[in-house]
Scaffold this motif. Structure first.
Motif, PDB file in Angstrom:
ATOM      1  N   ALA A  65      -6.913   3.877   1.241  1.00 38.75           N
ATOM      2  CA  ALA A  65      -5.928   2.791   1.315  1.00 38.75           C
ATOM      3  C   ALA A  65      -5.278   2.716   2.692  1.00 38.75           C
ATOM      4  O   ALA A  65      -5.107   1.627   3.265  1.00 38.75           O
ATOM      5  CB  ALA A  65      -4.860   2.983   0.236  1.00 38.75           C
ATOM      6  N   GLU A  66      -4.891   3.873   3.244  1.00 36.33           N
ATOM      7  CA  GLU A  66      -4.243   3.889   4.553  1.00 36.33           C
ATOM      8  C   GLU A  66      -5.211   3.428   5.648  1.00 36.33           C
ATOM      9  O   GLU A  66      -4.822   2.703   6.572  1.00 36.33           O
ATOM     10  CB  GLU A  66      -3.724   5.293   4.877  1.00 36.33           C
ATOM     11  CG  GLU A  66      -2.675   5.835   3.927  1.00 36.33           C
ATOM     12  CD  GLU A  66      -1.307   5.191   4.126  1.00 36.33           C
ATOM     13  OE1 GLU A  66      -1.221   4.184   4.840  1.00 36.33           O
ATOM     14  OE2 GLU A  66      -0.338   5.709   3.550  1.00 36.33           O
ATOM     15  N   ALA A  67      -6.457   3.851   5.536  1.00 30.67           N
ATOM     16  CA  ALA A  67      -7.452   3.433   6.528  1.00 30.67           C
ATOM     17  C   ALA A  67      -7.669   1.924   6.466  1.00 30.67           C
ATOM     18  O   ALA A  67      -7.803   1.259   7.500  1.00 30.67           O
ATOM     19  CB  ALA A  67      -8.768   4.172   6.300  1.00 30.67           C
ATOM     20  N   VAL A 117       1.105  -0.300  13.141  1.00 33.66           N
ATOM     21  CA  VAL A 117      -0.063   0.432  13.640  1.00 33.66           C
ATOM     22  C   VAL A 117       0.256   1.915  13.769  1.00 33.66           C
ATOM     23  O   VAL A 117      -0.546   2.776  13.382  1.00 33.66           O
ATOM     24  CB  VAL A 117      -0.515  -0.149  14.993  1.00 33.66           C
ATOM     25  CG1 VAL A 117      -1.594   0.731  15.616  1.00 33.66           C
ATOM     26  CG2 VAL A 117      -1.043  -1.565  14.821  1.00 33.66           C
ATOM     27  N   ALA A 118       1.436   2.240  14.307  1.00 34.04           N
ATOM     28  CA  ALA A 118       1.825   3.642  14.452  1.00 34.04           C
ATOM     29  C   ALA A 118       1.946   4.321  13.092  1.00 34.04           C
ATOM     30  O   ALA A 118       1.487   5.457  12.907  1.00 34.04           O
ATOM     31  CB  ALA A 118       3.149   3.743  15.217  1.00 34.04           C
ATOM     32  N   GLU A 119       2.562   3.632  12.136  1.00 33.11           N
ATOM     33  CA  GLU A 119       2.727   4.205  10.799  1.00 33.11           C
ATOM     34  C   GLU A 119       1.380   4.442  10.139  1.00 33.11           C
ATOM     35  O   GLU A 119       1.134   5.505   9.562  1.00 33.11           O
ATOM     36  CB  GLU A 119       3.565   3.270   9.934  1.00 33.11           C
ATOM     37  CG  GLU A 119       5.047   3.288  10.245  1.00 33.11           C
ATOM     38  CD  GLU A 119       5.820   2.350   9.349  1.00 33.11           C
ATOM     39  OE1 GLU A 119       5.172   1.610   8.575  1.00 33.11           O
ATOM     40  OE2 GLU A 119       7.052   2.339   9.432  1.00 33.11           O
ATOM     41  N   ASP A 120       0.498   3.428  10.191  1.00 29.28           N
ATOM     42  CA  ASP A 120      -0.794   3.566   9.521  1.00 29.28           C
ATOM     43  C   ASP A 120      -1.656   4.632  10.185  1.00 29.28           C
ATOM     44  O   ASP A 120      -2.338   5.404   9.507  1.00 29.28           O
ATOM     45  CB  ASP A 120      -1.525   2.221   9.521  1.00 29.28           C
ATOM     46  CG  ASP A 120      -0.889   1.209   8.579  1.00 29.28           C
ATOM     47  OD1 ASP A 120      -0.116   1.646   7.702  1.00 29.28           O
ATOM     48  OD2 ASP A 120      -1.153   0.005   8.718  1.00 29.28           O
ATOM     49  N   GLY A 121      -1.626   4.672  11.530  1.00 28.64           N
ATOM     50  CA  GLY A 121      -2.382   5.707  12.213  1.00 28.64           C
ATOM     51  C   GLY A 121      -1.860   7.096  11.880  1.00 28.64           C
ATOM     52  O   GLY A 121      -2.637   8.034  11.656  1.00 28.64           O
ATOM     53  N   ALA A 144       0.826  -1.207   0.000  1.00 29.74           N
ATOM     54  CA  ALA A 144       0.000   0.000   0.000  1.00 29.74           C
ATOM     55  C   ALA A 144       0.860   1.257   0.000  1.00 29.74           C
ATOM     56  O   ALA A 144       0.587   2.211  -0.746  1.00 29.74           O
ATOM     57  CB  ALA A 144      -0.920  -0.012   1.221  1.00 29.74           C
ATOM     58  N   ASN A 145       1.919   1.270   0.797  1.00 31.89           N
ATOM     59  CA  ASN A 145       2.766   2.459   0.879  1.00 31.89           C
ATOM     60  C   ASN A 145       3.494   2.745  -0.426  1.00 31.89           C
ATOM     61  O   ASN A 145       3.684   3.906  -0.800  1.00 31.89           O
ATOM     62  CB  ASN A 145       3.785   2.284   2.016  1.00 31.89           C
ATOM     63  CG  ASN A 145       3.167   2.503   3.384  1.00 31.89           C
ATOM     64  OD1 ASN A 145       2.245   3.293   3.540  1.00 31.89           O
ATOM     65  ND2 ASN A 145       3.669   1.802   4.386  1.00 31.89           N
ATOM     66  N   LEU A 146       3.951   1.682  -1.119  1.00 32.94           N
ATOM     67  CA  LEU A 146       4.654   1.886  -2.382  1.00 32.94           C
ATOM     68  C   LEU A 146       3.733   2.521  -3.427  1.00 32.94           C
ATOM     69  O   LEU A 146       4.118   3.472  -4.122  1.00 32.94           O
ATOM     70  CB  LEU A 146       5.198   0.550  -2.897  1.00 32.94           C
ATOM     71  CG  LEU A 146       6.418  -0.001  -2.145  1.00 32.94           C
ATOM     72  CD1 LEU A 146       6.743  -1.407  -2.648  1.00 32.94           C
ATOM     73  CD2 LEU A 146       7.617   0.911  -2.316  1.00 32.94           C
ATOM     74  N   VAL A 147       2.525   1.994  -3.551  1.00 31.52           N
ATOM     75  CA  VAL A 147       1.572   2.538  -4.523  1.00 31.52           C
ATOM     76  C   VAL A 147       1.217   3.980  -4.166  1.00 31.52           C
ATOM     77  O   VAL A 147       1.197   4.877  -5.021  1.00 31.52           O
ATOM     78  CB  VAL A 147       0.308   1.662  -4.575  1.00 31.52           C
ATOM     79  CG1 VAL A 147      -0.751   2.318  -5.462  1.00 31.52           C
ATOM     80  CG2 VAL A 147       0.650   0.277  -5.102  1.00 31.52           C
ATOM     81  N   ALA A 159      -4.377  -3.943  10.439  1.00 36.38           N
ATOM     82  CA  ALA A 159      -3.426  -4.055  11.539  1.00 36.38           C
ATOM     83  C   ALA A 159      -4.143  -4.119  12.884  1.00 36.38           C
ATOM     84  O   ALA A 159      -3.778  -4.911  13.762  1.00 36.38           O
ATOM     85  CB  ALA A 159      -2.463  -2.868  11.513  1.00 36.38           C
ATOM     86  N   LEU A 160      -5.187  -3.308  13.059  1.00 32.75           N
ATOM     87  CA  LEU A 160      -5.940  -3.339  14.314  1.00 32.75           C
ATOM     88  C   LEU A 160      -6.660  -4.668  14.485  1.00 32.75           C
ATOM     89  O   LEU A 160      -6.796  -5.173  15.609  1.00 32.75           O
ATOM     90  CB  LEU A 160      -6.944  -2.182  14.342  1.00 32.75           C
ATOM     91  CG  LEU A 160      -6.339  -0.776  14.439  1.00 32.75           C
ATOM     92  CD1 LEU A 160      -7.430   0.280  14.356  1.00 32.75           C
ATOM     93  CD2 LEU A 160      -5.552  -0.619  15.733  1.00 32.75           C
ATOM     94  N   HIS A 161      -7.126  -5.244  13.371  1.00 31.35           N
ATOM     95  CA  HIS A 161      -7.757  -6.569  13.439  1.00 31.35           C
ATOM     96  C   HIS A 161      -6.761  -7.613  13.926  1.00 31.35           C
ATOM     97  O   HIS A 161      -7.099  -8.488  14.744  1.00 31.35           O
ATOM     98  CB  HIS A 161      -8.298  -6.953  12.066  1.00 31.35           C
ATOM     99  CG  HIS A 161      -8.862  -8.344  12.011  1.00 31.35           C
ATOM    100  ND1 HIS A 161     -10.050  -8.692  12.626  1.00 31.35           N
ATOM    101  CD2 HIS A 161      -8.391  -9.484  11.425  1.00 31.35           C
ATOM    102  CE1 HIS A 161     -10.286  -9.976  12.428  1.00 31.35           C
ATOM    103  NE2 HIS A 161      -9.302 -10.473  11.712  1.00 31.35           N
ATOM    104  N   GLN A 162      -5.517  -7.523  13.456  1.00 39.00           N
ATOM    105  CA  GLN A 162      -4.494  -8.466  13.927  1.00 39.00           C
ATOM    106  C   GLN A 162      -4.199  -8.246  15.408  1.00 39.00           C
ATOM    107  O   GLN A 162      -3.968  -9.204  16.147  1.00 39.00           O
ATOM    108  CB  GLN A 162      -3.207  -8.316  13.115  1.00 39.00           C
ATOM    109  CG  GLN A 162      -2.123  -9.321  13.523  1.00 39.00           C
ATOM    110  CD  GLN A 162      -0.921  -9.295  12.613  1.00 39.00           C
ATOM    111  OE1 GLN A 162      -0.979  -8.773  11.504  1.00 39.00           O
ATOM    112  NE2 GLN A 162       0.177  -9.864  13.067  1.00 39.00           N
TER     113      GLN A 162
END
Length: 305
Positions: free
Chosen positions: A120-122, A148-152, A9-12, A128-131
């Motif tokens: 995409a980030e959400a 989690v920190a990066e995505d948040g 996701a981050n690359l795209v 990640a929160l599901h995991q």
């Protein structure tokens, strides 16, 4: 799997933000592009951590390679600061000093890119929160904690960029986008500091959770042969491995053979009750019992019990 999803996701998103930022001349969008590039590099660090930390113990590293996760998490925190935070500050100060002009097409393209990035980030954050919930609601894994920190941070950063660009479009004042870039930089620096502090604590030898240490101490004190627990030390060796070392006094009157039997039984009980106790050492300080402290069973690791 969560790290791989976040990396893809981050690359795209990084490519889309960079192209949109260049075409639109948007400092907020370029700051977010740097943010996504930093996140992508960090995911590579975390993949290395996951792979290298699973190596078995050897003669050079008898306690294993579990702390590899903490080392690579520290590098990831540095990456967030250097690549994301500093570049965002640079973009913000440049926009404040020189201003920036964008056409309507640039605004529209930038807002579309940021809207797609937000979705995409959400999605990555929700995964990640599901995991986290699947693993019991904790964030013991530094790799998962970093994701989690990066995505948040990414969701909040994209939101700031959206607000800054929208206000710039409405008011014509570049200060809104410059402020968004500076806010994104401050956010990234804060996250990098928190992640780096956690990784530092674990690298230099962080004790196990107080609750776990308390349970270990309670089990030791409950043994009828132990008169007192003089000292109890724990240290995290990895995600699922903890070193336990205790200095104990046995009740008087035990001969050396009895001391060996008691020490072996206590270590087996600790290993059975606390599976994460990968290394267990007992030091018997009561020397009145026929040299009990010199017994080979009085000190030793879990594997020898």
């Amino acid at each position: 799997m969560t790290v791989l999803v976040a990396l893809a996701a981050n690359l795209v998103i990084a490519v889309a933000k960079a192209v949109g930022g260049v075409l639109a001349g948007s400092p907020a969008l370029l700051s977010e592009a740097a943010h996504s590039v930093a996140d992508s590099l960090n995911e590579v660090f975390l993949l290395a951590a996951l792979s290298r930390s699973r190596r078995p113990a050897d003669s050079r590293h008898p306690f294993g390679y579990g702390k590899e996760r903490f080392f690579w998490s520290l590098l990831a925190a540095v990456g967030i600061f250097v690549m994301g935070g500093c570049f965002s500050f640079f973009q913000g100060f440049e926009a404040l000093r020189d201003g920036t002009e964008e056409k309507l097409g640039g605004y529209v393209a930038g807002l579309i890119v940021l809207g797609v990035a937000l979705v995409a980030e959400a999605g990555s954050l929700l995964r990640a929160l599901h995991q986290v919930r699947r693993e019991g609601g904790g964030l013991r894994d530094p790799a998962l904690r970093t994701v989690v920190a990066e995505d948040g941070t990414a969701v909040l950063g994209v939101t700031l960029a959206l607000v800054g660009m929208a206000l710039h479009m409405v008011t014509g004042q570049a200060v809104w986008e410059a402020s968004a870039s500076l806010a994104i930089g401050a956010l990234l620096v804060y996250v990098a500091y928190r992640l780096g502090r956690d990784a530092r604590d674990q690298l230099i030898g962080e004790a196990a959770d107080p609750e776990l240490s308390g349970r270990i101490g309670a089990l030791l004190r409950a043994q009828p042969e132990i008169d007192s627990v003089e000292a109890l030390f724990t240290m995290k060796l990895g995600l699922d491995s903890t070193l336990v070392a205790a200095r104990i006094d046995l009740v008087p009157g035990l001969d050396s053979e009895r001391v060996e039997e008691v020490a072996d039984r206590i270590k087996r009980s600790l290993a059975r009750t606390f599976p994460d106790a990968g290394q267990i050492f007992l030091d018997v300080t009561d020397r009145s019992a026929d040299g009990a402290a010199e017994s080979p069973a009085a000190t030793g690791e879990r594997g020898g019990a």
